[in-house]
Design an enzyme around this catalytic site. Structure first.
Site, PDB file in Angstrom:
ATOM      1  N   GLU A  35     -34.351 -13.015 -18.429  1.00  0.00           N
ATOM      2  CA  GLU A  35     -35.023 -11.758 -18.257  1.00  0.00           C
ATOM      3  C   GLU A  35     -35.659 -11.278 -19.600  1.00  0.00           C
ATOM      4  OE1 GLU A  35     -35.490 -11.072 -15.281  1.00  0.00           O
ATOM      5  OE2 GLU A  35     -33.788 -12.041 -14.205  1.00  0.00           O
ATOM      6  N   CYS A  47     -38.431  -3.052 -20.804  1.00  0.00           N
ATOM      7  CA  CYS A  47     -39.500  -3.892 -20.509  1.00  0.00           C
ATOM      8  C   CYS A  47     -40.344  -4.088 -19.401  1.00  0.00           C
ATOM      9  CB  CYS A  47     -38.454  -5.385 -20.230  1.00  0.00           C
ATOM     10  SG  CYS A  47     -37.320  -4.815 -19.039  1.00  0.00           S
TER      11      CYS A  47
END
Length: 457
Positions: free
Chosen positions: A210, A244
């Protein structure tokens, strides 16, 4: 197997009975109850390491985890169910099924920006799928790392879940090389994710990565400007931009560019009436090095709103900036801070070309009231996940898979997707003993060949 036969619970390291649904439920419930007991300590640690407010810590870290755990508890029985699969007529009278089983031991490496959520959410998936886990919190948030180690030590024996602390640059490569892991789950930067992927490949260990990237927000000329401004402004100030999936740059139609800039600036002022640098609702950069890196980017363009800094508190004001040089780091790398570059466009083709210049992002945000614009860009732009007329909120729904593609990640999790990522699906064909299809066995006659050709062609 005869009725009197029994399956041995353990016979060597490779024959281990997977945890039952009751054991998995108990582990998830234990995690939830222990999380509640350690809630105040975690909130205090998040404030110490990142300057997060109590509200933001609960909303984006701890409350998020309760949602993940509750969702897994509710759906676990269905996820674990053996799935009947259609079987071709040529295989009659066999039956086919798929059986989800644990992969084994999972190594979960967490980043510093959401150090509780991004450590424990993958653990929820690992426990639901029946695995054991080793957790590695980030050393850049030491108070949180200690708090997580205390939580896990209070909840589980080491053979179920354990925490390792230390410098990840030394510890992670050594653990991957020396320990046995059946899956590695890493959340962090693209650069480190690439290194983790190479190390895992050398040991033939599957990975979920991720990562991040430059997630765009596109505001078309027909967008509802006041709503778009508030939601973009919110997505950018969460965790002081150290998210993010934060909007990393803003592509706005030239007709509404100035009105959007003015409205975002007004909204930031509304969020922080005494100024962001003085607000306890606004976080800080994680450390001095990160502060200096992000603050240096302010010199790479024309500041449209914000731009003030405080080296004492490591805070940087939410800032919009017009980039003045094409080689600016603001356009080349993920900012991971509260700076929002603004890029105007005239046509959808021009916007699509600007998006295509950059690697596939983790998130994509589109603001429009037009079905045609929505269908055009959502189909043309590759991205992990995103929102129409909002930012960040696609993470909140545990039923939605979350993950990137290409440089922004590999694999997905949350809810059922996390269970799938941490499981191996055994494909099984069961054939009764009372019938053998004659044409399957030698000697092969011409008639059998013709029949076979007719069946498959």
């Amino acid at each position: 197997m005869s009725k009197s036969a029994s399956c041995p619970e353990r016979s060597g390291p490779e024959l281990i009975t997977p945890p039952s649904i009751h054991e998995r439920r108990r582990n998830l419930q234990t995690l939830k109850e222990t999380l509640a007991r350690h809630e105040k300590a975690l909130i205090r640690a998040l404030e110490e390491d990142l300057g997060k407010s109590r509200f933001e810590s609960y909303a984006t870290e701890i409350g998020f985890l309760y949602g993940e755990i509750n969702y897994a508890l509710k759906h676990l029985r269905r996820w674990m169910r053996v799935k009947r699969i259609p079987t071709p007529l040529v295989m009659w009278p066999s039956r086919s099924r798929v059986l989800p089983v644990p992969v084994g031991r999972v190594f979960i490496i967490a980043p510093w920006n959401y150090p509780v959520q991004l450590q424990i959410a993958p653990l929820v998936a690992a426990l639901a799928a029946g695995n054991s886990a080793v957790l590695k919190p980030s050393e850049l948030t030491p108070s949180v790392a200690d708090a997580i180690a205390a939580l896990i030590g209070d909840a589980f024996p080491d053979e179920t879940v354990t925490t390792v602390l230390g410098d990840g640059r030394e510890l992670v490569p050594a653990l991957i090389k020396e320990e046995h892991f059946d899956h590695i789950f890493f959340t962090g930067s693209v650069e480190v994710g690439r290194i983790i992927g190479v190390m895992a490949a050398e040991r033939h260990i599957p990975v979920t990565l991720e990562l991040g990237g430059k997630s765009p927000a596109v505001v078309h000329k027909d967008a509802e400007i006041s709503s778009a401004a508030k939601r973009i402004a919110f997505g950018k100030i969460l965790n002081a931009g150290q998210t993010c999936v934060a909007p990393d740059y803003l592509l706005v139609h030239r007709e509404v560019e100035q009105s959007l800039i003015d409205e975002i600036a007004r909204v930031w002022g509304e969020f922080f009436p005494s100024g962001a640098l003085q607000s306890s609702d606004y976080g800080s950069m994680v450390n001095q090095k990160r502060y200096e890196t992000v603050a240096a980017m302010l010199a790479d363009g024309e500041i449209l709103a914000g731009g003030r800094t405080d080296g004492q508190s490591l805070k940087i004001e939410p800032t919009m900036i017009r980039v003045t040089r094409p080689d600016s780091p603001l356009l080349a790398q993920e900012i991971f801070g509260p700076i929002l570059p603004v890029i105007p466009y005239e046509t959808l083709d021009e916007a699509a070309e600007e998006l295509a210049r950059r690697p596939k992002p983790l998130a994509f945000y589109l603001f429009t009231r037009s079905r045609e614009v929505k269908e055009c860009l959502l189909s043309r732009v590759p991205f992990g996940g995103g929102c129409v007329n909002d930012t960040v909120m696609h993470l909140v729904n545990p039923a939605l898979p979350f993950g990137g593609l290409g440089p922004s990640g590999n694999g997905s999790y949350h809810g059922k997707a996390g269970f799938d990522a941490m499981s191996h699906y055994k494909s099984i064909v069961t054939t009764p003993t009372w019938f053998n299809l004659p044409l399957k066995f030698p000697p092969y006659r011409e008639g059998a060949y013709k029949l076979l050709h007719r069946i498959f062609s």
